[in-house]
Structure formats: C-alpha cells, structure tokens
Design an enzyme around this catalytic site. Structure first.
Site, PDB file in Angstrom:
ATOM      1  N   LYS A 254       0.768  -1.330   0.150  1.00  0.00           N
ATOM      2  CA  LYS A 254       0.130   0.144  -0.077  1.00  0.00           C
ATOM      3  C   LYS A 254       0.879   1.098   0.099  1.00  0.00           C
ATOM      4  CE  LYS A 254      -0.631  -2.502   4.664  1.00  0.00           C
ATOM      5  NZ  LYS A 254      -2.266  -2.434   5.191  1.00  0.00           N
ATOM      6  N   ARG A 255       2.053   0.898   0.228  1.00  0.00           N
ATOM      7  CA  ARG A 255       3.416   2.503   0.253  1.00  0.00           C
ATOM      8  C   ARG A 255       3.012   3.091  -0.795  1.00  0.00           C
ATOM      9  NH1 ARG A 255       4.986   1.144   5.072  1.00  0.00           N
ATOM     10  NH2 ARG A 255       6.412  -0.505   5.830  1.00  0.00           N
TER      11      ARG A 255
END
Length: 496
Positions: A254-255
């Site tokens: 998700k980064r």
RNA sequence: GCCCCCAUCGUCUAGCGGCCUAGGACGUAGCCCUUUCAAGGCUAAAACAGGGGUUCGAGUCCCCUUGGGGGCACCA
C-alpha cells in the site's frame, strides 16, 4: 485429527487484501473439514500497534464473510486470543527452555550488538550475533542479573547439521544450520518475539495447520527447532506464496500506490474493496482463483461448491499478482445475477452512505437496465449522475441536432414530446406507453424514418450525459416534471 | 554478499511422461446485435525462459544457466 486453522494478524494498520487471501484459505480448509477457524491478534510489538486497527480488521473480515469460532471478541476455550494478554505464558516457557539448556539469557547492550554486527559483517557474516553469551558460567549470569542489567532470552540453534522444514506445498525444505545464529525469543521488555509466541500459541491452541506467508519460510527452521525443544507435535506448515505488485515488482504494497492501465487505482486495503462497491462474494470468488483453481475450467462458483473441492495441498507455490480486470468482470457477473430487488437493496444503502439519496422506486425501474453496466456499485455514481441533481443543461447545437434531423425538426419533435408527457396522468406515466409514443415521434421527424437520431438528442437533454442508461427507463425514473423541465431547457437552446 | 522459494499466452491458470497440432478465463482486436454505453453471441492474435541430460517418448522427471520473488531485527 480435528482441523484447526488460524489467521494471526498484527494490528499495525489496515487489513491488506493479501491478508484476506491467506485468511480465506485457512478459513476454507477449516470449514471444509468441519474444523475451527481462530482469530488471534499478534500484538507483541507494542510500538507498532495502531489504535483502531483491530476494529478495522474485524469489520473487514466480517464483510468478506470470513467468520471465526474463537477470537478476541468472542473468546473461546484457549483464550485469551490477544498475545499481550498471554505474556506470562511466554515468559514461563522461555524459562522452561533455559532450565533445560535450550535457551539462555543474553546481556549484550545495544552498543555491544552494534560492534558485533560490524565485526561480523567485516567477515561477510550478516547473522549479527556471535553467541558470546551462549555458554556463560552460571555464576556470571547470576552476577549480571543481580546487577540489574537488562537481558533478552535467546534460543540455542544447533551449531551444525541441517534442519528440514516440512512444507505442505514444497516438501522438505532443508537449511544448513550454520547460517543461523541464536535468535531472540524473549525481548528485554519481557514480551516474546514472533518465534516464541506463535509456537507456544499454535501448540496450546491446538492448531493443526499453519497457513502463513512465504516470508516465514526462511525462519521456519527456528520454529521447527522450538517445537522439537518443547517436545511438541508440529502442525502442518503451509507457506502461501506472495502476492506481487501489478507490475510484478515486489510484494503488493500500500506504500506504492499503483494505477492500472485504465487509470483506476489499484486497491490494496481490504476496506477499499468495500468502499469501491464490489460484492463481497465476488471478491471472495476472485481471491479463491488466485493460486488455486476450482477445476473443470470454471472460474465462477459459490463457496459451498468450492469447499467440496478445496485442498490446501492444491495451492500453487508460485508468486502471483491479482488480475484486477478479472475482478471487474466477475463482480459484473455477480451483479447481473442479482434480482432487481436484490440489486436495489445493495445499491440503495451504498448510494445513501455516499450522500446520493434516490428513491428505491426509481432504482427499481433502472435496476434491470443498469445491471450489465455496473462493474461495481460505485460505477453508479457516473451512470446515474443525472438522477442526483438538476444541473442546468450544458449543450451546444451540435449535440442537440443530427445530420438526419435538423434544428427545426428536433424542436418540433421535442414540443410534441412535451405535449405528450404533460397530458399524461401519473397512472399513464409508464414505460411501455412512453417508449411507444416517443419512438413514433422520433420516426416522424427524421429523414430516414428511424427514431435513433431523435432519441439520441432526447437522451442528451434528459440526462445531460453522453453515456446513460437506456432512455425510457431514465425518463420514468426521473419523473414527468423533471423531464419536462429539461426538455424546456433543450428547446431554449434550440430556438434561442 | 549469503541462504531459501518460484518459473506455461500480457495477466490468472489447466496440464501431475504418450489423451497437447498445449485447454479455459480476463484483457486485447474484428464482426453481429443495438437509441448512447454496456451486456450478449461469434471469430482472431497470444505461452511451455534457455541449455544439457533421463526415456522408445518430455510442458510434465533431474542438473545448470537466466529471470523473478522472499529472507538475513529486542518487526511481525
């Protein structure tokens, strides 16, 4: 043997779709065999614990329909199910290991560790620890402890030989013990590391199959040795492959927000799938097709059907990516299968939650004609935009005329339509009647005698959209008054 | 750097020595249907990473190479 599987996440943030995926397989296996599925919270790294993460986790799992039989919220015979609440047990078992010579106290200070790391690395050894406290005389240990110096407990890994990790998907994976050092199992704050905590918990919670990510495969030898030192029977290890980013580079994360070819955001968090308006059963079906196949060339199936065929051993060990475009297709298939009423009962609350209140009656009129146009519920935002508000009509002559129907003809047809609609009683404002009459009007006002050009113009006037649901249903959903208002605006442009 | 895992169309996959002139699905392209857009129907392009073995026979077994991934914390 009773099947008992578990999902053991850390409450460090939002639930990741990869977490749902691995939980799904554990859950399916337990359900197939009439076993138990346990939710355990691994929060021993208290600094990383995020407030609210547990609630998010529980909400997400529930939304996907992955229910558990024992867990922090409902308890169970082997609780508590939150590791920080079990801290005393881990300390006891760490002492048990020390007493039997399987583990020892290590008093290395952070500075000492840092020096060690550097010295070791200079020799190409990245293990980070030279075992200097492994064989400290008892008297010395007692002296250091009495001085109040903090310590960790390290587990004695064998100095030579090999350790085989029996993995359900890969067979025995063999590691040379020389590559390991003595790992910390109890931190200086008295809490266990993952290694100790999960071994103790999986044993006492009587877990039969450990499903977890491959990132644990390399440390599994420690766990194997821990089970052996305790003299406990080992559960079956199932190391699930990683889910890669859409470009195949690295773990799905998700980064690094990624975008698909169509510019859509790549969803990573479990709750993003809810928000986007996918149907949970479709997402679960989609996830079940990753690394596992139903067989017989079938991609779409119910969970009940899948449970008949599911086997952990059939999961592919190969890393994989999520084929998001397939999710859109599958979700659309599920939406098409919904009855009109069922679609409305899902769409209505969804839209309402997003501040788009439309009557269920209007939605019901539209339901049969928007089903095949929705890949997910959120697609309704654009598709049904004309229903939400009465924006002034933004149109030029070119959009309201056609090469087969000029300005005058369009205006005439529009006036006729208006007259027709205004004369209707509410009971007469029906789909059939409107469809028949508007088609006739259209046919009468174009050169070719086809209604197409006029209906295209009317669509734009009524919906203000280039793309919309079929015209007649849209008119009925909108209601006579709003439609006439829009026709007046269209006429103003054509004649003004 | 060291260790471990993995390897079939663009993607998800079927295939567990002969049934494979490698099947399905998504996506893509074309055609049909059509008041827009979809949906639906039909058709097409598209893969066994490379090299050695084993075998009468290899996508399927073994080895090497290459590529990708993972791990090497008082994080999980």
């Amino acid at each position: 043997m009773t099947v008992r599987t578990r999902f053991a996440p850390s409450p460090t943030g939002y639930l990741h779709i990869g977490g749902v995926w691995s939980a799904l397989f554990g859950w399916m296996f337990a359900r197939k065999h009439g076993g138990r599925f346990i939710l355990r919270i691994e929060d021993t790294d208290t600094r990383r614990t995020v407030p609210g993460a547990l609630e998010n986790l529980i909400e997400s799992l529930r939304w996907f329909g992955l229910d558990w039989d024992e867990g922090p919220d409902i308890g169970g015979p082997f609780g508590p199910y939150i590791q920080t609440q079990r801290a005393e047990r881990y300390r006891e078992w760490a002492s048990w290991l020390i007493d039997r010579g399987h583990a020892y106290k290590c008093f290395a200070t952070p500075e000492e560790l840092e020096e060690m790391r550097k010295a070791l690395e200079a020799r190409g050894d990245r293990s980070g620890y030279d075992r200097r406290y492994r064989d400290l005389p008892d008297g010395e240990v007692a002296r250091l402890e009495a001085s109040g110096r903090p310590y960790v407990v390290r587990f004695k890994m064998p100095l030579d030989g090999e350790t085989a990790v029996p993995d359900l998907l890969r067979g025995d994976v063999v590691f040379d013990n020389k590559q390991f050092t003595d790992y910390v199992i109890l931190k200086s704050n008295g809490l266990p590391t993952y290694h100790l905590a999960h071994v103790v918990d999986d044993h006492f919670m009587e877990i039969s199959h450990i499903t977890r990510g491959v990132e644990w495969l390399n440390t599994a030898p420690i766990h194997v040795r821990l089970f052996q030192a305790f003299g406990w029977e080992m559960p079956v290890f199932v190391h699930l492959p990683v889910i890669l980013n859409p470009n195949g580079k690295g773990k799905l994360s998700k980064r690094h927000q990624a975008f698909a070819d169509d510019g859509e955001k790549i969803l990573v968090r479990a709750d993003e799938f809810m928000e986007a308006g996918y149907l949970p059963e479709a997402v679960v079906n989609f996830l079940a097709n990753i690394g596992w196949t139903f067989g017989g060339d079938r991609e779409k199936f119910t969970m009940a059907e899948a449970l008949v065929r599911f086997e952990l051993a059939d999961i592919s060990p190969a890393p994989t990516r999520l084929p998001y475009s397939k999710l859109d297709w599958l979700d659309n298939q599920y939406i098409q299968e919904l009855s009109d009423e069922a679609l409305v009962s899902r769409l209505h609350p969804y839209l309402e939650r997003h501040g788009k209140a439309i009557s269920k009656k209007a939605l019901l009129v539209l339901a049969p004609v928007i089903k095949m146009r929705l890949k997910k519920l959120s697609d309704a935002f654009d598709l049904l935009a004309f229903l939400f508000e009465d924006e002034p009509l933004q149109a030029g002559l070119e959009q309201l005329t056609h090469k087969k129907m000029d300005r005058a003809a369009a205006a005439a047809a529009l006036r006729e339509t208006r007259a027709f609609l205004e004369a209707l009683t509410p009971a007469e404002f029906t789909l059939e009647r409107i469809a028949a009459r508007l088609t006739t009007i259209g046919e009468a006002h174009t050169e070719t005698g086809k209604a197409g050009p006029f209906l295209g113009t009317l669509r734009f006037i009524v919906t203000g959209q280039q793309v919309s649901p079929p015209l007649f249903e849209s008119i009925v959903a909108l209601g006579c008054q709003r439609v006439v208002g829009r026709i007046n605006q269209g006429l103003a442009i054509l004649t003004g």
